[in-house]
Write an enzyme that holds these catalytic residues in place. Structure first.
Site, mmCIF file in Angstrom:
data_model
loop_
_atom_site.group_PDB
_atom_site.id
_atom_site.type_symbol
_atom_site.label_atom_id
_atom_site.label_comp_id
_atom_site.label_asym_id
_atom_site.label_seq_id
_atom_site.Cartn_x
_atom_site.Cartn_y
_atom_site.Cartn_z
ATOM 1 N N VAL A 51 0.792 -1.196 0.154
ATOM 2 C CA VAL A 51 0.009 0.004 -0.009
ATOM 3 C C VAL A 51 0.878 1.146 0.028
ATOM 4 O O VAL A 51 0.496 2.180 -0.711
ATOM 5 C CB VAL A 51 -0.886 0.072 1.363
ATOM 6 C CG1 VAL A 51 -1.653 1.300 1.282
ATOM 7 C CG2 VAL A 51 -1.986 -1.251 1.173
ATOM 8 N N CYS A 52 2.031 1.161 0.757
ATOM 9 C CA CYS A 52 2.890 2.484 0.874
ATOM 10 C C CYS A 52 3.274 3.140 -0.562
ATOM 11 O O CYS A 52 3.307 4.079 -0.519
ATOM 12 C CB CYS A 52 4.065 2.119 1.794
ATOM 13 S SG CYS A 52 3.546 1.621 3.474
ATOM 14 N N PRO A 53 3.716 2.332 -1.511
ATOM 15 C CA PRO A 53 4.183 2.939 -2.693
ATOM 16 C C PRO A 53 3.001 3.424 -3.431
ATOM 17 O O PRO A 53 3.179 4.565 -3.949
ATOM 18 C CB PRO A 53 4.764 1.801 -3.492
ATOM 19 C CG PRO A 53 4.356 0.698 -2.768
ATOM 20 C CD PRO A 53 3.997 0.799 -1.367
#
Length: 210
Positions: A51-53
């Site tokens: 999810v972070c990218p």
């Protein structure tokens, strides 16, 4: 006890960071922007995740919109600056975040996340007097809008699986800047260009009767 940062000075920090996607610096501070820029400070859990990218690239795609509003984007996680740097060298199609050029700060000591109230897990002392952690000591998805005086005006904290809406962050910046300029307050679902409310009883009546 009220522990929210809303209306309070944002905790300053000095930490290592990667700038422009490639340059490691050792003394990056939040304080350098005070009096000059608004800051959109966002925490994410880990480098090399899923999810972070999507969030990191979403902020990058809107970077010019933030710059137009005199807002500095700053990202933070509890990974090292070397980990940030390595991730920044990997192309998007291979799971990296190459091309991201706003600052990514290393909170390797967990102190920034703790001071902003977004650190998951905790430290406890067992019966033998030894410290141990309960849960993983990484950052939740915290987002903080800081005005030019260094005051926190908006915050949002999501659990790990829940990605943020970057357009909502921009909407909140527009609302804050509109209020600062006009003195009018912004109702639910307000967007730039829509009618706001005069901060008086008669103004509220006028708004709801229009």
């Amino acid at each position: 006890m009220n522990t929210t940062l809303i209306g309070k000075q944002a905790p300053n920090f000095t930490a290592s960071a990667v700038l422009n996607g490639k340059d490691i610096v050792q003394n990056f501070t939040l304080e350098q922007f005070k009096g000059r820029k608004y800051v959109l400070l966002f925490f994410y859990p880990k480098d090399f995740t899923f999810v972070c990218p999507t969030e990191i690239y979403a902020f990058q795609e809107k970077k010019k919109d933030f710059e137009y509003r005199n807002v500095k984007i700053i990202a933070i996680s509890t990974d090292s600056e070397q980990s940030h740097w390595a991730w920044l060298q990997i192309p998007k199609e291979k799971g990296g975040i190459y091309g991201v050029n706003y600052p990514i700060v290393s909170d390797i000591n967990k102190t920034i996340s703790h001071n902003y109230g977004v650190l998951s897990g905790d430290w406890i002392c067992n019966e033998e007097g030894l410290m141990k952690s309960t849960g993983e000591l990484i950052s939740y998805r915290g987002l903080f809008l800081i005005d030019k005086e260094g005051i926190v005006r908006h915050l949002l904290i999501n659990d790990f699986p829940l990605g943020r809406n970057i357009n909502e962050a921009i909407r909140m910046i527009d609302a804050l800047q509109y209020y600062e300029k006009s003195g009018e307050v912004c109702p639910a679902n307000w967007i730039k260009g829509k009618k706001a409310i005069q901060a008086s009883h008669s103004g509220i009546i006028d708004y709801f009767s229009s």
